[in-house]
Design an enzyme around this catalytic site. Structure first.
Site, PDB file in Angstrom:
ATOM      1  N   GLU A 251       9.793  -6.991  -2.911  1.00 38.74           N
ATOM      2  CA  GLU A 251       9.812  -8.112  -1.970  1.00 38.74           C
ATOM      3  C   GLU A 251      10.773  -7.844  -0.815  1.00 38.74           C
ATOM      4  O   GLU A 251      11.447  -8.740  -0.303  1.00 38.74           O
ATOM      5  CB  GLU A 251      10.137  -9.431  -2.674  1.00 38.74           C
ATOM      6  CG  GLU A 251       9.016  -9.879  -3.596  1.00 38.74           C
ATOM      7  CD  GLU A 251       9.196 -11.274  -4.130  1.00 38.74           C
ATOM      8  OE1 GLU A 251       9.661 -12.140  -3.367  1.00 38.74           O
ATOM      9  OE2 GLU A 251       8.858 -11.504  -5.297  1.00 38.74           O
TER      10      GLU A 251
ATOM     11  N   GLU B 140       0.848  -1.188   0.000  1.00 36.41           N
ATOM     12  CA  GLU B 140       0.000   0.000   0.000  1.00 36.41           C
ATOM     13  C   GLU B 140       0.883   1.236   0.000  1.00 36.41           C
ATOM     14  O   GLU B 140       2.099   1.141   0.227  1.00 36.41           O
ATOM     15  CB  GLU B 140      -0.923  -0.004   1.229  1.00 36.41           C
ATOM     16  CG  GLU B 140      -1.883  -1.183   1.246  1.00 36.41           C
ATOM     17  CD  GLU B 140      -2.780  -1.210   2.477  1.00 36.41           C
ATOM     18  OE1 GLU B 140      -2.717  -0.243   3.279  1.00 36.41           O
ATOM     19  OE2 GLU B 140      -3.525  -2.185   2.635  1.00 36.41           O
TER      20      GLU B 140
ATOM     21  N   GLN C 163      30.348  -0.290 -18.252  1.00 36.16           N
ATOM     22  CA  GLN C 163      31.627   0.402 -18.379  1.00 36.16           C
ATOM     23  C   GLN C 163      32.515  -0.245 -19.442  1.00 36.16           C
ATOM     24  O   GLN C 163      33.188   0.443 -20.216  1.00 36.16           O
ATOM     25  CB  GLN C 163      32.348   0.398 -17.022  1.00 36.16           C
ATOM     26  CG  GLN C 163      33.403   1.475 -16.874  1.00 36.16           C
ATOM     27  CD  GLN C 163      32.789   2.868 -16.731  1.00 36.16           C
ATOM     28  OE1 GLN C 163      31.575   3.022 -16.556  1.00 36.16           O
ATOM     29  NE2 GLN C 163      33.627   3.891 -16.834  1.00 36.16           N
TER      30      GLN C 163
ATOM     31  N   TRP D 215       1.617  -0.530  -6.363  1.00 36.29           N
ATOM     32  CA  TRP D 215       2.797  -1.309  -6.757  1.00 36.29           C
ATOM     33  C   TRP D 215       2.443  -2.771  -6.945  1.00 36.29           C
ATOM     34  O   TRP D 215       3.229  -3.656  -6.593  1.00 36.29           O
ATOM     35  CB  TRP D 215       3.934  -1.164  -5.733  1.00 36.29           C
ATOM     36  CG  TRP D 215       4.299   0.244  -5.423  1.00 36.29           C
ATOM     37  CD1 TRP D 215       4.125   0.883  -4.237  1.00 36.29           C
ATOM     38  CD2 TRP D 215       4.891   1.201  -6.309  1.00 36.29           C
ATOM     39  NE1 TRP D 215       4.563   2.183  -4.322  1.00 36.29           N
ATOM     40  CE2 TRP D 215       5.035   2.407  -5.588  1.00 36.29           C
ATOM     41  CE3 TRP D 215       5.299   1.153  -7.650  1.00 36.29           C
ATOM     42  CZ2 TRP D 215       5.574   3.551  -6.156  1.00 36.29           C
ATOM     43  CZ3 TRP D 215       5.838   2.297  -8.215  1.00 36.29           C
ATOM     44  CH2 TRP D 215       5.976   3.474  -7.468  1.00 36.29           C
ATOM     45  N   ILE D 216       1.282  -3.040  -7.514  1.00 35.20           N
ATOM     46  CA  ILE D 216       0.827  -4.413  -7.687  1.00 35.20           C
ATOM     47  C   ILE D 216       1.134  -4.879  -9.111  1.00 35.20           C
ATOM     48  O   ILE D 216       0.541  -4.393 -10.087  1.00 35.20           O
ATOM     49  CB  ILE D 216      -0.686  -4.550  -7.384  1.00 35.20           C
ATOM     50  CG1 ILE D 216      -0.996  -3.973  -5.994  1.00 35.20           C
ATOM     51  CG2 ILE D 216      -1.097  -6.015  -7.494  1.00 35.20           C
ATOM     52  CD1 ILE D 216      -0.186  -4.577  -4.857  1.00 35.20           C
TER      53      ILE D 216
END
Length: 393
Positions: free
Chosen positions: A373, A138, A346, A167-168
Site C-alpha cells: 500500500e 503489476e 534483542q 502481488w495480489i
C-alpha cells in the site's frame, strides 16, 4: 495486558471502545489455536478461509464494509477499521490480514459502488461468504499506479480485459476481485478505470502463487479476454485512479494500526520476559540498557497511535482527503514497529531468533507492512509533495 489508555483519547468515541472490547474478546477466545499452526503455502490459505468465515459469523466483517449487516447502512469508519486491525494484529497476523483484505478488497464498492453493486456484493463479504481482493499492482507498476499497463477495451455491451497483475493478496481464494485497468481516456493516471471481476469468469486465472517470509495467500493473476458487463464498472471510465487513491486514503492508516498491534505485542512480550529472566543475578528489566529499549518502544507506540487515530479521526469527522495524514501514520507506525520488534528480538536473545517464537514471527510479519500500500519511500514523497504544495498557498 496491552495498554488501553489510548481508548480515552478524544479521537475515539464510546462505540469505538465498545468495538475494541468486542473484537478483543472474540480474538482472545478464537485465535489461540493459531499458535503453531501451519501457515505455509496452502496452510495459510486454509486458515484465511476459516478466519473469514468465523469473522463473518461473529459479525466483525460488517465493520470492514461499513454497515451493520454489510448492506447499505453508511460510510466506512476509519477509526473502527483501525481499532479492528490493531487488536487483531496484536493477537495474530493472519487474523489481521483476513479482516483487512475483506475491507480493502470491497472498499472501492463501499465507497463508489452503485446501490445495485453494493446490494449484490457487500452482504456476502460481511457475512464471510465472499472473499475479496484488490487487484492493482503489476510487475512494472507497484507504487507508481500511473504506469499500469493492463488494458480494458469496449466489446459491444461488455468490456474486455487483457493483461496481468501481481502481488495480489487473496489470489486463488477470492471470489470477488476489484481490478484496475487502462481504458485510455487520458494519458497516465487519468486513463484508468475500475471493474468488478468474478473468479469464475472465463479467461481469468491465477498464474502464480508467491511464497513470502510471512506467508499469506498472494499471487499473480492473468486476464486473457476476460469479459465483464458494463454494469460491473465502478464509477465512470477514467475514474480508476481516483477510486484507488480514495480507497488507499482510508486504508493506509489501518496498515499503521496493524503495525501498532504488532508493536504492542512485541512490547508486552518483551516486558514479560525482561521481568522474569535473570541476568548477572538480577532481573533483565533492572538493567539500564533494557529499560532504555523498553522506553523507546513505549514512546514509539504512543507516537504512532497518535498519528494513526488523528488521521482516522480527520477522515471520519471532516471527510477531507487525508493523503498527508495517512502517509505520515503509515510511514511512522510501520518503521517504528520494525524497530520496536527488533528490540524485542534483542531482549529475548537466542529465543528471539528461534523459528516459531513470537518475537521471530513478529519480525517476519512486520517487514511487508513497510512496502505494501505504498512503500515507506513513497510515503515520504507524498508527504513532501503536500508540504511543498501547502507552502505555495
Amino acid at each position: 495486558m496491552a495498554d488501553r489508555t489510548f481508548l480515552s483519547w478524544p479521537f475515539l468515541e464510546p462505540q469505538h471502545r465498545d468495538l475494541y472490547d468486542r473484537v478483543d474478546a472474540w480474538a482472545g477466545a478464537s485465535l489461540a489455536a493459531l499458535d503453531g499452526a501451519d501457515e505455509s503455502g496452502a496452510g495459510a490459505a486454509g486458515i484465511v478461509r476459516r478466519l473469514v468465515a468465523a469473522m463473518g459469523q461473529a459479525g466483525l466483517l460488517a465493520t470492514a464494509v461499513g454497515g451493520r449487516d454489510g448492506a447499505l447502512h453508511g460510510p466506512l469508519d476509519a477509526r473502527s477499521l483501525c481499532i479492528c486491525r490493531e487488536v487483531l494484529a496484536r493477537h495474530a497476523g493472519l487474523a489481521d490480514f483476513s479482516f483487512a483484505m475483506q475491507g480493502l478488497g470491497s472498499g472501492p464498492i463501499s465507497l463508489f459502488g452503485t446501490d445495485e453493486q453494493k446490494a449484490r456484493w457487500l452482504p456476502g463479504v460481511a457475512q464471510g461468504n465472499v472473499i475479496s481482493a484488490f487487484a492493482l499492482s503489476e510487475a512494472e507498476a507497484g507504487s507508481d499506479v500511473s504506469a499500469l499497463a493492463m488494458r480494458a477495451k469496449p466489446d459491444g455491451a461488455q468490456w474486455r480485459l487483457d493483461g496481468a497483475k501481481t502481488w495480489i493478496s487473496n489470489a486463488g481464494i477470492a471470489k470477488l476481485y476489484v481490478v484496475f485497468a487502462r481504458t485510455g481516456e487520458d494519458p497516465g493516471a487519468k486513463g484508468l478505470s475500475a471493474f468488478i471481476v468474478e473468479a469464475d469468469t472465463p479467461g481469468f486465472s491465477v498464474s502464480k502463487v508467491i511464497d513470502l517470509i510471512a506467508p499469506h495467500p498472494i499471487g499473480a493473476l492473468a486476464f486473457d479476454g476476460v469479459k465483464v458487463s458494463r454494469a460491473d464498472m465502478l464509477g465512470a471510465p477514467g475514474d480508476g485512479f481516483r477510486i484507488a487513491m480514495a480507497t488507499l486514503d482510508v486504508f493506509r492508516p489501518t496498515v499503521g494500526a496493524a503495525a501498532l498491534g504488532f508493536a504492542r505485542r512485541a512490547l508486552d512480550e518483551a516486558v514479560r520476559h525482561a521481568r522474569t529472566r535473570k541476568l548477572f543475578g538480577q532481573p533483565l528489566s533492572d538493567l539500564q540498557l533494557t529499560r532504555a529499549k523498553l522506553a523507546d518502544m513505549a514512546l514509539a507506540i504512543d507516537a504512532a497511535a497518535l498519528l494513526i487515530y488523528r488521521a482516522a479521526w480527520t477522515k471520519d469527522v471532516t471527510g477531507a482527503r487525508i493523503s498527508r495524514e495517512s502517509s505520515m501514520a503509515k510511514l511512522f507506525a510501520t518503521e517504528e514497529a520494525q524497530k520496536a520488534i527488533d528490540s524485542a528480538v534483542q531482549i529475548f536473545g537466542g529465543l528471539g531468533v528461534t523459528r516459531g517464537h513470537i518475537a521471530e514471527r513478529l519480525y517476519r510479519e512486520i517487514r511487508a507492512l513497510r512496502i505494501y500500500e505504498g512503500a515507506s519511500e513513497v510515503q515520504k514523497m507524498i508527504i513532501a509533495t503536500r508540504v511543498l504544495a501547502d507552502a505555495q498557498t
